[in-house]
Design an enzyme around this catalytic site. Structure first.
Site, short mmCIF file in Angstrom:
data_model
loop_
_atom_site.label_atom_id
_atom_site.label_comp_id
_atom_site.label_asym_id
_atom_site.label_seq_id
_atom_site.Cartn_x
_atom_site.Cartn_y
_atom_site.Cartn_z
N TRP A 119 0.88 -1.17 0.00
CA TRP A 119 0.00 0.00 0.00
C TRP A 119 0.91 1.21 0.00
CZ3 TRP A 119 1.05 -2.48 4.55
CH2 TRP A 119 1.33 -1.72 5.69
N ASP A 166 4.82 -5.23 3.85
CA ASP A 166 4.86 -6.11 5.01
C ASP A 166 5.98 -7.12 4.82
OD1 ASP A 166 2.73 -4.88 6.21
OD2 ASP A 166 1.25 -6.38 5.61
#
Length: 185
Positions: free
Chosen positions: A111, A130
């Site tokens: 994102w 992540d």
């Protein structure tokens, strides 16, 4: 004998006023509620703040970048790159603001956010990746939602487990990689 009669009367009254299904519904609801209790946010926040109760501690010592163009502490939620981050900071988990800890892999799915660098007063496009493959490190939880978008724009939403593009969907921590300078509005 009096206890037997009272118990019998009470049992008969309950049997007349309730059905087996309603009792099973109440028991099932209680079991489900008890199972969901440990995942409540209050419980997780308490555990993160109290290492003796299962949390990994809140923060570690300061980690300045040493670069005057990249000011701030990478182990602090107030670091300028973390304006739209949600998760544990990799800089507290054995990595840095832009690299994953050993034994984890960076998710190719990400994102994005746009953060203002206080050193040059310019906005930069930040890719939040992540790191996946190990269980959550549990250190330096940071949840900032500046510019967070609703789920209609998932590429700008930080509430998704982005580990789906890796060999393991287990989340460990989050990085903040600078992609470039944002265009002026």
């Amino acid at each position: 004998m009096a206890i037997d009669k009272i118990t019998e009367a009470l049992t008969r009254r309950v049997a007349k006023t309730t059905s087996r299904r309603s009792i099973l519904t109440l028991i099932g609801g209680a079991i489900t509620g008890a199972a969901a209790f440990p995942v409540l946010p209050v419980s997780r926040a308490y555990a993160a703040a109290n290492p003796a109760h299962g949390g990994g501690g809140g923060s570690i010592g300061p980690q300045p970048t040493g670069n005057p163009q990249d000011p701030g502490d990478q182990a602090s939620c107030d670091y300028w790159r973390y304006c739209a981050i949600d998760g544990f900071l990799c800089s507290c988990c054995g990595g840095t603001a832009s690299t994953c800890p050993p034994g984890t892999e960076m998710s190719p799915i990400t994102w994005i956010g746009t953060c203002l660098n206080p050193a040059d007063n310019r906005s930069y496009i930040i890719s939040y990746n992540d790191c996946c493959g190990k269980s959550s490190c549990g250190r330096c939880l940071c949840n900032r939602n500046e510019g967070d978008r609703p789920m209609v724009r998932p590429q700008e939403n930080n509430d998704i487990n982005w580990c789906l593009g890796t060999s393991s969907a287990i989340y460990n921590c989050s990085t903040a990689v600078i992609l470039g300078v944002a265009l002026e509005k």
